[in-house]
Design an enzyme around this catalytic site. Structure first.
Site, short mmCIF file in Angstrom:
data_model
loop_
_atom_site.label_atom_id
_atom_site.label_comp_id
_atom_site.label_asym_id
_atom_site.label_seq_id
_atom_site.Cartn_x
_atom_site.Cartn_y
_atom_site.Cartn_z
N ASN A 162 -49.15 -19.84 -83.69
CA ASN A 162 -49.64 -19.52 -82.36
C ASN A 162 -50.34 -18.16 -82.43
OD1 ASN A 162 -48.45 -21.69 -80.45
ND2 ASN A 162 -46.73 -21.10 -81.76
N GLU A 163 -51.65 -18.21 -82.63
CA GLU A 163 -52.44 -17.00 -82.83
C GLU A 163 -52.73 -16.31 -81.50
OE1 GLU A 163 -52.87 -15.81 -85.66
OE2 GLU A 163 -53.46 -17.27 -87.19
N PRO A 164 -53.27 -15.09 -81.55
CA PRO A 164 -53.65 -14.40 -80.30
C PRO A 164 -54.48 -15.30 -79.39
CG PRO A 164 -53.86 -12.91 -82.14
CD PRO A 164 -53.51 -14.24 -82.73
#
Length: 643
Positions: A162-164
């Site tokens: 879950n990236e930025p």
């Protein structure tokens, strides 16, 4: 400690944090917590539902779980697992797949039912991914949800993948990977270009449904992002901050990963301190940097307004503290890294005697010596010391395939020009061409190609050491075996590496040793090389008298310098010396322009090195000390502490 004091100490922290002295202790504690859940639910006739992570962080946890299974009878028959993520596209039998990872480190060693193992499928057709992700969520729900979710954290602040920008209620889905995440994975894939750009991951909303969440982080490389996740504001830019909303989360850290938290980094802001010499130096330097003032201009108000009133009261007056710390910093500066002969050395970082010292620079890779401490290296040679260099590994991994071909082509052309017959060399060349044309990402080279790449780096290292002023008898190529062995397995013996290092040390019997002190990544080559040297000195110290008079100086690489308060020797470089250092670095042509593993810093190594040393000089000058072109910094590792 009274509860009130503990709350005061951790008041900057917005979620529970437990800190352990080292990664192994923390990992065993987490493994025991997992084992306890499994046992309790098994006694009730229930399944344990675990959310599992991959990467370096949980490996020691899985090792301990395997030990508990083998030695203490912990059964996984009633355990159901759901892995956080998988690269996409990714075949489940590919070396870099998380499917391979989990079976290698856990599933193949315990009695878990393969039907109870769930890992996102990276081999799906893209049209089938949405349905798969929905089904993944339904399976977790059908089992009653996750009892415990294990997490690591990426340098972008991602949990799972879950990236930025990820939403706090996101579910399992296909995502695009951040460039920094892909850079961090580059080594495993044989270069960033081979790292997949997408992945399938559980969502933050999925993670939040777990009844317990444990996020683990080890080593100083994670310290900055841990501080943001624990003390920062909740933000989509750092997905791990969403965990601040959970009442069931705990961060488990080692001391290095926790080092940037306020209670450890600037403890005077949260509690009364025991003011030893090092903490005073750290606090005063911090205050001067924070206010952008020279140390000698700091005032009582500066101390009182920035949490240092206790220091001013106990150790003041303030001006005396300032003078003391200014002098301490000034005494780290020396143009004589081998010691100044016939001088009073009571205020100098190195001993005056013996005037001509035997020194050995240990370089993990064939260019770390000149990149990290090239100016000091040159000065030691210029000042007449008996200087040796030991290149600990071949560095053959970091050579481009086409460079290897180019060197063999040169050898063939030279042989032909001299009417030399060498059919074997031409056979090797044809085999190389065939292999490289079909080579898969991160596939290990045959021995002939590894040898050629190692010789390329050896030649460059010899050129660099000769430029510094060493003769060939003082240039040592250890080619420590662990470097190539670890390409096959992490579980190897380092005994022959240690014995080889001991033999070299006995041969030189140095008064000074210089070694790479980059410990941020405990699985990196620099840390392994230091551990081998450290063990060698421990063993030799039991029988060899010279070890008691040997000083070990640590240097840092091209990326991060020691903190100013840590520095114990700082060698200033003139503009001419900076230029000479640059020329020495340029001898390493295979590492210039675009090295195979550049990391996430686009600058060339020589630029990184010069920027780092000029920044050290700028900081010293800002603190009120003399202005230099550049400065190379060192910290002394106290050998007496290990003997």
């Amino acid at each position: 400690m009274p509860r009130l004091n503990l709350l005061e100490e951790t008041r900057f922290e917005k979620l529970p944090v437990k800190v352990y002295p080292d990664m192994l202790t923390a990992s065993k504690t987490v493994a025991q917590r997992i084992a306890t859940i499994i046992k309790q639910k098994t006694q009730k006739g229930e399944n344990t539902i675990l959310g599992l992570a991959t990467g370096v962080t949980p490996i020691a946890v899985y090792n301990e779980l395997v030990r508990l299974y083998r030695e203490e009878g912990l059964s996984f028959k009633n355990v159901v697992t759901f892995n956080l993520d998988e690269y996409y596209p990714m075949s489940p039998d590919t070396l870099q797949s998380y499917n391979v990872f989990m079976y290698k480190h856990l599933f193949s060693h315990v009695d878990i039912d393969p039907e109870n193992v769930h890992i996102p499928d990276g081999a799906l057709k893209q049209d089938d991914i949405t349905a798969f992700c929905l089904d993944y969520e339904k399976k977790i729900t059908a089992y009653g949800g996750l009892d415990l979710q294990i997490l690591g954290i990426g340098r972008t602040g991602h949990i799972g993948f879950n990236e930025p920008g990820s939403a706090p209620n996101s579910g399992t889905r296909l995502v695009s990977l951040d460039e920094l995440t892909r850079s961090d994975a580059a080594y495993d894939f044989g270069g960033k270009a081979n790292v997949p750009v997408k992945a399938i991951t559980m969502g933050i909303g999925t993670i939040f449904k777990a009844r317990e969440i444990i996020l683990m982080a080890w080593n100083a490389k994670k310290a900055e992002i841990i501080k943001k996740a624990v003390e920062g504001e909740i933000s989509a830019d750092i997905p791990a901050t969403y965990l601040q909303h959970s009442d069931h989360v705990e961060f488990v850290l080692d001391t290095d990963a926790a080092s940037a938290l306020t209670r450890f980094d600037t403890p005077w802001l949260v509690k009364d301190c025991v003011w030893d010499e090092q903490l005073i130096k750290k606090a005063v330097v911090w205050l001067a940097k924070t206010l952008n003032k020279p140390i000698l201009k700091l005032t009582d108000d500066d101390y009182n307004n920035h949490g240092m009133a206790q220091l001013a009261t106990e150790k003041g007056p303030v001006y005396n503290i300032n003078i003391h710390i200014f002098n301490k910093l000034q005494h780290t500066i020396t143009g004589w890294p081998g010691g100044k002969p016939n001088a009073d050395d009571s205020q100098r970082p190195e001993r005056a005697e013996p005037a001509r010292k035997r020194a050995i620079v240990f370089s993990p890779h064939p260019d770390d010596d000149v990149i990290s401490m090239g100016g000091t290296f040159i000065r030691l040679a210029d000042q007449g010391h008996d200087v040796h260099v030991a290149y600990q590994t071949s560095g053959n991994t970091a050579v481009w395939d086409d460079d290897a071909l180019r060197f063999v082509e040169f050898a063939i052309d030279f042989s032909r020009s001299q009417n030399l017959e060498d059919k074997k060399l031409e056979d090797i060349y044809r085999n190389m061409r065939g292999f490289l044309q079909a080579k898969q990402p991160n596939q290990r080279d045959p021995q002939e190609i590894e040898t050629i790449k190692g010789l390329i780096r050896k030649g460059e290292a010899i050129a660099g050491a000769r430029f510094v002023g060493l003769d060939d008898a003082h240039i040592h190529f250890q080619n420590l075996p662990f470097y190539d062995r670890r390409k096959v397995s992490r579980e190897i013996s380092y005994e022959d590496d240690i014995l080889q290092t001991m033999a070299l040390l006995q041969q030189v019997k140095p008064h000074q040793i210089y070694s790479a002190g980059d410990f941020a990544d405990p699985h990196g080559t620099h840390k392994t090389c230091f551990d081998i040297l450290h063990e060698s000195l421990q063993r030799l110290g039991k029988t060899e008298e010279w070890v008691k008079d040997c000083w070990l100086w640590l240097y840092r690489g091209a990326w991060h310098e020691f903190e100013t308060y840590e520095i114990e020797m700082c060698v200033p470089l003139s503009p001419k010396e900076v230029e000479r250092k640059r020329e020495a670095i340029f001898k390493h042509q295979s590492q210039k322009d675009r090295p195979v593993f550049p990391g996430d810093d686009a600058r060339e190594f020589w630029v990184r090195a010069e920027d780092r040393t000029s920044e050290t000089a700028r900081i010293y000058n800002q603190l009120g000390l003399a202005e230099y072109e550049a400065m190379e910094a060192f910290v002394r590792f106290k050998l007496n502490d290990i003997l």
